[in-house]
Design an enzyme around this catalytic site. Structure first.
Site, short mmCIF file in Angstrom:
data_model
loop_
_atom_site.label_atom_id
_atom_site.label_comp_id
_atom_site.label_asym_id
_atom_site.label_seq_id
_atom_site.Cartn_x
_atom_site.Cartn_y
_atom_site.Cartn_z
N ASP A 50 0.90 -1.24 0.15
CA ASP A 50 -0.03 0.17 -0.07
C ASP A 50 0.70 1.13 -0.02
OD1 ASP A 50 -2.13 -1.82 0.39
OD2 ASP A 50 -2.67 -0.70 2.31
N HIS A 193 3.76 -2.43 3.15
CA HIS A 193 3.70 -0.88 2.67
C HIS A 193 4.94 -0.57 1.92
CE1 HIS A 193 0.64 -1.00 5.95
NE2 HIS A 193 -0.13 0.26 5.15
ZN LIG Z 1 -2.58 3.44 3.10
#
Ligand SMILES: [Zn+2]
Length: 225
Positions: A50, A193
């Site tokens: 992400d 992430h």
């Molecule tokens: Zn995010």
């Protein structure tokens, strides 16, 4: 884009409650609307990243390429506008892209038009054709209303079944341990992430061990193919 401590932990009662809720939602909602886990038969696992694209994206892509691993990148629209070449590179290297909103806002806080036009359509326009199917709401935040708004806009909402916890630390070791092969079940969707050196540092060892133990690292599309 800062990640939030609102993500749930991978173990403990909160996580068990979350898994029970997600399991129930997954059982009653069609998979065109919402997924959080792939098929449990086979060896396929979907790593998801992400909050990109950003300066570190090429380094992430290099590590994935070294292990011939495919992943899914849930990208933020305003960063795609800044780095269109990275969006093209992610696609060119065989990975999948999904929307993570345009401004990384909490979807449930938005009025219908703000969500549809401001976040979903604006981001979709920056994604390659063929990569406009998946959306991951920032912070994993959703309501029935925001979920349906995403579905009406043609998106399947993707949460995750395995949390690397990489937004709770600044060290590679806990991330490595959180994605150890014996903890990653078949069909898992793993939350990671972009833009974090400690996640990048952990990635080589994560990929080496997952591939060595026979996990097949695929895109979300391939997970459900
Ligand atoms: Zn995010």
């Amino acid at each position: 884009m800062p990640s939030s401590a609102e993500h749930q932990h991978n173990t403990g009662p909160a996580s068990r409650r979350r898994r029970a809720l997600l399991g129930m939602a997954g059982a009653v909602l069609p998979s065109s609307l919402f997924v959080w886990h792939g098929p449990r038969q086979g060896r396929r696992v979907a790593l998801t990243f992400d909050d990109g694209p950003c300066e570190l994206t090429p380094a992430y892509l290099d590590v994935l390429a070294r292990f011939a691993a495919r992943a899914t990148f849930f990208v933020v629209g305003e960063q795609c506008r800044e780095h269109p070449e990275l969006v093209r590179q992610i696609e060119a290297e065989g990975h999948a892209l999904g929307s993570h909103g345009y401004t990384h806002a909490h979807f449930p806080d938005l009025v219908a038009r703000g969500l549809l036009q401001g976040e979903l359509e604006r981001t979709a326009a920056l994604l390659p054709v063929g990569h406009r199917r998946w959306v991951r709401p920032p912070y994993g935040d959703l309501t029935a209303r925001s979920l349906l708004a995403c579905a009406r806009a043609g998106f399947t909402t993707v949460l995750w079944s395995h949390d690397s916890g990489d937004y709770r630390t600044r060290q590679a070791d806990p991330v490595r341990q959180a994605v150890a092969p014996e903890t990653v079940e078949a069909g898992a969707i793993v939350l990671l992430h972009e833009g974090q050196v400690w996640t990048l540092d952990a990635l080589t060892s994560i990929l080496a061990r997952l591939t060595e133990s026979g996990h097949d690292l695929v895109t979300i599309d391939a997970l459900f193919a």
